[in-house]
Design an enzyme around this catalytic site. Structure first.
Site, PDB file in Angstrom:
ATOM      1  CE1 TYR A  38      -4.427   0.856  -0.006  1.00  0.00           C
ATOM      2  CE2 TYR A  38      -3.644   2.651   1.385  1.00  0.00           C
ATOM      3  CZ  TYR A  38      -4.623   2.088   0.592  1.00  0.00           C
ATOM      4  OH  TYR A  38      -5.812   2.771   0.379  1.00  0.00           O
ATOM      5  N   GLY A  39       1.781   1.278  -1.020  1.00  0.00           N
ATOM      6  CA  GLY A  39       2.724   2.378  -1.099  1.00  0.00           C
ATOM      7  C   GLY A  39       2.465   3.300  -2.261  1.00  0.00           C
ATOM      8  CB  VAL A  40       4.178   3.725  -5.482  1.00  0.00           C
ATOM      9  CG1 VAL A  40       4.064   4.592  -6.719  1.00  0.00           C
ATOM     10  CG2 VAL A  40       5.407   4.146  -4.666  1.00  0.00           C
ATOM     11  CG  ASP A 100      11.001  -3.108  -8.991  1.00  0.00           C
ATOM     12  OD1 ASP A 100       9.908  -3.658  -9.227  1.00  0.00           O
ATOM     13  OD2 ASP A 100      11.454  -2.169  -9.668  1.00  0.00           O
ATOM     14  CG  HIS A 124       8.000  -2.382 -12.981  1.00  0.00           C
ATOM     15  ND1 HIS A 124       8.225  -1.950 -14.273  1.00  0.00           N
ATOM     16  CD2 HIS A 124       9.158  -2.167 -12.304  1.00  0.00           C
ATOM     17  CE1 HIS A 124       9.461  -1.486 -14.358  1.00  0.00           C
ATOM     18  NE2 HIS A 124      10.048  -1.615 -13.192  1.00  0.00           N
ATOM     19  N   GLY A 153       0.619   6.162  -9.035  1.00  0.00           N
ATOM     20  CA  GLY A 153      -0.562   5.677  -8.335  1.00  0.00           C
ATOM     21  C   GLY A 153      -1.535   6.800  -8.011  1.00  0.00           C
ATOM     22  CG  ASP A 208       8.529   1.773 -16.198  1.00  0.00           C
ATOM     23  OD1 ASP A 208       7.564   2.547 -16.337  1.00  0.00           O
ATOM     24  OD2 ASP A 208       9.090   1.592 -15.107  1.00  0.00           O
ATOM     25  CD  GLU A 244      12.375  33.005 -19.070  1.00  0.00           C
ATOM     26  OE1 GLU A 244      12.013  32.185 -19.945  1.00  0.00           O
ATOM     27  OE2 GLU A 244      11.729  34.036 -18.811  1.00  0.00           O
ATOM     28  CB  SER A 270       6.012  34.628 -29.970  1.00  0.00           C
ATOM     29  OG  SER A 270       7.251  34.041 -29.588  1.00  0.00           O
TER      30      SER A 270
END
Length: 301
Positions: A38-40, A100, A124, A153, A208, A244, A270
């Site tokens: 339950y992380g990413v 991983d 993945h 996620g 990836d 910039e 422009s």
């Protein structure tokens, strides 16, 4: 299967119109989806499936911040939230969404929980593609599948809440049950995919990793750093160099590109900006192409 023209190449794609949510629910009606980690990716995928009335449980190390986050997201300990191994034992489709490194560390215990005709689902291709190094070698009597959202996620969840889908890749590494593809597409639709593009575990992880090291993060950070440093070297203030290099890109231009595309950007700036970009585009392409060649070789070797 629908076709989409990508730069003159017709590619197969499964859409949410073709593979409906009702069809996905029917495929998954007797399944229990165990989201491990339950992380990413875990929160977005788990909550989206729950909101789509899919039977989903979460597996997470007890007592940590991610465990607390799952509770905050209304997963209930002992009912829909369990320690990793217990969730893996309860599930029939095991979404292995720990990191991983976490997959390598937990694999021996998770492997022991897999039952015949379960499905092991990844987001993945890393652990399977590099299984000689990771040690993640699934047993022969389970389906091995992948649905890989092309976004974080958080984006999986925010797109879902906004009523829009996310592009995802999908692959079947092993079809033991004869229904691996149906399971894969059903999971893809249930987590909120609008378009599902076929791939392989190898191609997903190669593209990836190149993307992360290249345009998406490594290259972008390096290019911004180089431009900022050159502007500072030639006497521009830190705020001017920042504005910039970073501010205008992240707060304005990239959003317009996302909404309208790069061709639109060229025709809505422009003439000075357009001419300069056209003049320098190919020089940057030619300068970085050898770097990308080295990057790709480093990933696949």
């Amino acid at each position: 299967m629908a076709k989409i023209d990508f730069g003159g190449v017709l590619e197969d794609v499964v859409t949410s119109e073709e593979f409906s949510m009702e069809r996905a629910k029917n495929v998954l009606k007797n399944e229990t989806i165990a989201v491990l980690g339950y992380g990413v990716q875990g929160p977005g995928q788990a909550m989206n499936m729950r909101d789509n009335d899919i039977r989903v449980i979460v597996g997470q190390r007890k007592g940590g911040q991610s465990w607390k986050k799952a509770i905050d997201d209304e997963f209930i300990p002992g009912e829909t939230l369990f320690p990793l191994e217990e969730a893996a034992e309860r599930g029939t489709i095991i979404q292995f969404l720990v990191s991983d490194a976490g997959q390598m560390a937990t694999w021996p215990k998770i492997k022991a929980c897999l039952k015949e005709e379960d499905a092991l689902c990844f987001s993945h291709g890393f652990s399977i593609t590099y299984k000689e190094q990771t040690g993640v070698d699934p047993p022969e009597n389970v389906d091995v599948i992948m649905v890989a959202p092309k976004g974080s996620g958080r984006t999986v969840r925010s797109n879902f809440l906004a009523g829009s889908g996310i592009n995802s890749s999908y692959a079947v590494f092993r079809d033991y049950t004869g229904k691996a593809r149906e399971r894969t597409l059903a999971i893809g639709i249930a987590i909120g995919s609008g378009y599902l593009f076929p791939t392989t575990f190898e191609n997903e992880v190669y593209s990836d990793l190149v993307g992360e090291r290249g345009v998406l993060m490594g290259c972008l950070a390096g290019v911004m750093e180089a431009q900022y440093n050159i502007l500072r070297k030639h006497g521009h203030s830190p705020s001017e160099a920042f504005n910039e290099t970073v501010e205008e890109l992240t707060q304005s231009l990239i959003r317009l590109v996302a909404e309208n595309g790069m061709d639109w950007m060229y025709t809505n700036c422009s003439t000075t900006a357009q001419r300069g970009a056209l003049d320098w585009r190919h020089r940057f392409r030619d300068a970085v192409t050898p770097v990308f060649e080295k990057l790709y070789k480093s990933v696949v070797s």
